[in-house]
Write an enzyme that holds these catalytic residues in place. Structure first.
Site, mmCIF file in Angstrom:
data_model
loop_
_atom_site.group_PDB
_atom_site.id
_atom_site.type_symbol
_atom_site.label_atom_id
_atom_site.label_comp_id
_atom_site.label_asym_id
_atom_site.label_seq_id
_atom_site.Cartn_x
_atom_site.Cartn_y
_atom_site.Cartn_z
ATOM 1 C CG ASN A 1 -1.847 -1.184 1.247
ATOM 2 O OD1 ASN A 1 -2.408 -1.559 0.230
ATOM 3 N ND2 ASN A 1 -1.996 -1.800 2.413
ATOM 4 C CG HIS B 1 -6.811 1.901 0.837
ATOM 5 N ND1 HIS B 1 -5.634 1.241 0.596
ATOM 6 C CD2 HIS B 1 -7.412 1.226 1.851
ATOM 7 C CE1 HIS B 1 -5.538 0.202 1.403
ATOM 8 N NE2 HIS B 1 -6.606 0.170 2.177
HETATM 9 C C1 LIG Z 1 -5.181 -0.283 6.479
HETATM 10 C C2 LIG Z 1 -6.515 0.211 6.852
HETATM 11 C C3 LIG Z 1 -6.782 0.678 8.129
HETATM 12 C C4 LIG Z 1 -5.790 0.525 9.263
HETATM 13 O O1 LIG Z 1 -4.721 1.383 9.135
HETATM 14 P P1 LIG Z 1 -3.338 0.977 9.849
HETATM 15 O O2 LIG Z 1 -2.638 2.273 10.006
HETATM 16 O O3 LIG Z 1 -2.678 0.010 8.938
HETATM 17 O O4 LIG Z 1 -3.702 0.358 11.159
HETATM 18 C C5 LIG Z 1 -7.999 1.239 8.378
HETATM 19 N N1 LIG Z 1 -8.939 1.306 7.427
HETATM 20 C C6 LIG Z 1 -8.742 0.845 6.191
HETATM 21 C C7 LIG Z 1 -9.819 0.959 5.183
HETATM 22 C C8 LIG Z 1 -7.519 0.265 5.865
HETATM 23 O O5 LIG Z 1 -7.334 -0.240 4.651
#
Ligand SMILES: *Cc1c(COP(=O)(O)O)cnc(C)c1O
Length: 375
Positions: free
Chosen positions: A48, A210
């Site tokens: 990501n 994202h």
């Molecule tokens: C990755 C993700 C999270 C969590 O974020 P982290 O910082 O990796 O804990 C929350 N919501 C969505 C939609 C994600 O894809």
């Protein structure tokens, strides 16, 4: 402890039988989209790190300088002695980027999402969540005593029907959705959702994990959370909102109050990444452009984000497809239930500014050749 181990072994056997056991694969990320697994170099389409910032020399230098100056860890919760000035600087910056009056940084996006719903809702309140909302949003809903109902994915009529049927009977309503859905790459109809929420005096929380840095946000919700761990390439999470909401969260968000602050290096890295995001807008357009190139080559629907799912059905097929691509030098990890609904196991390709068009074309050709389920 025989019963404990027997329990674990039984559960693992069931997972194995269903093709749902998860295993760790040591993976060294080398920068760009290069990784190695078991000594083999691969090009990753499963990170990501959309802008390639995790290995950017400026981001790394900022993190290293912060470690040298301030140490490896924060030492305590923000409310005790962990409130390093870099964190306030990062919060001011995030608030400005998101067009809000304030922001609160968390240890991760997951920690932000498990804190927000319980801090804002109680028994007698209602949470309405998109059925494909991320596991941590749903975990946050579960930590609240409010009743939670799910609505069909991105279905404005279903959401409107729930609001009409349920709004009158409850004090407060919180709606949970994502700007870009993590496993499908599609986007929520946020303009209409925001209007609907306002019409029913419901509060809209948008998970922008994202979105930040890779898609242009057409509207802003009153509650905008996100992560420092994807396009920004580092680690940490945040909520951006109005000053009173953020102030309340400083007292009530349990995964903020009762946990150690984000290390200064993570704050410094995020600040450096935000500088690059602002200074190099051309970088932000690349992941989506490459995703569209890939989808066009395979005649897939036009992507709305740098995430392109290729749904193959069963977990076994997804694992087989992933292994076939890995043999060709591409890393595309299989995504299986319960991360995605049963019957929709998939490969999830993510595109990054670190990829080039020629590699994307080779990937598309390999997918067309190796995965019979692809169109
Ligand atoms: C990755 C993700 C999270 C969590 O974020 P982290 O910082 O990796 O804990 C929350 N919501 C969505 C939609 C994600 O894809």
């Amino acid at each position: 402890m025989d019963s404990l181990d027997a329990f674990a072994r039984d559960a693992l056997e069931t997972l194995d039988a269903e093709g749902l056991r998860r295993r760790l694969t040591p993976t060294a990320r080398l920068g760009g989209a290069q990784v190695t697994r078991g000594g083999r170099p691969l090009i990753s389409f499963s990170c990501n790190d959309y802008l390639g910032l995790s290995h950017d020399p400026r981001v790394k230098a900022a993190a290293m300088a912060a470690v040298q100056a301030h140490g490896a860890g924060a030492g305590a919760s923000r409310l005790v002695t962990g409130d390093h000035p870099l964190l306030a600087a990062l919060e001011a910056r995030l608030a400005a980027v998101k067009g809000k009056s304030d922001a609160l940084v968390f240890g991760s996006g997951y920690l932000a999402n498990i804190a927000i719903p319980p801090a804002l809702t109680r028994e007698g309140d209602l949470i309405l969540a998109d059925e494909l909302a991320h596991a941590c949003l749903l975990a946050g809903a579960r930590l609240s005593a409010a009743r939670t109902l799910r609505f069909a994915h991105n279905d404005l009529d279903a959401l409107a029907a729930l609001l009409r049927a349920e709004r009158a009977g409850v004090r407060r309503v919180l709606i949970l959705t994502e700007r870009v859905f993590s496993m499908d790459g599609d986007r929520a109809p946020l303009a209409q959702m925001r209007t609907l929420a306002e019409d029913h005096d419901a509060w809209l929380l948008v998970d922008d994990a994202h979105g930040l840095g890779v898609v242009e946000p057409e509207v802003s919700a009153p509650l905008e959370m996100g992560t420092l761990s994807k396009a920004l390439g580092g680690y940490g999470g945040y909520l951006a909102a109005s000053a009173p909401v953020i102030d309340l969260l400083r007292s009530r968000a349990r995964s903020f109050v009762y946990t150690t602050a984000l290390p200064p290096a993570s704050a410094a890295a995020a600040l450096a990444a935000l500088d690059i995001l602002e200074a190099e807008p051309e970088r932000r357009a690349r992941p989506l452009a490459l995703a569209r190139r890939f989808a066009e080559a395979l005649r897939l629907p036009v992507p709305q984000s740098p995430i392109v799912p290729l749904i193959v059905g069963t977990p076994e097929r997804a694992l087989g497809a992933s292994a076939a691509l890995e043999a060709e030098g591409f890393l595309a990890v299989a995504i299986r239930p319960p991360t995605v609904p049963p019957g929709t196991a998939r490969l999830r390709f993510t595109f990054s500014a670190a990829h080039d068009a020629e590699t994307v074309d080779r990937l598309a050709a390999a997918v067309a050749r190796l995965i019979p389920e692809s169109p």
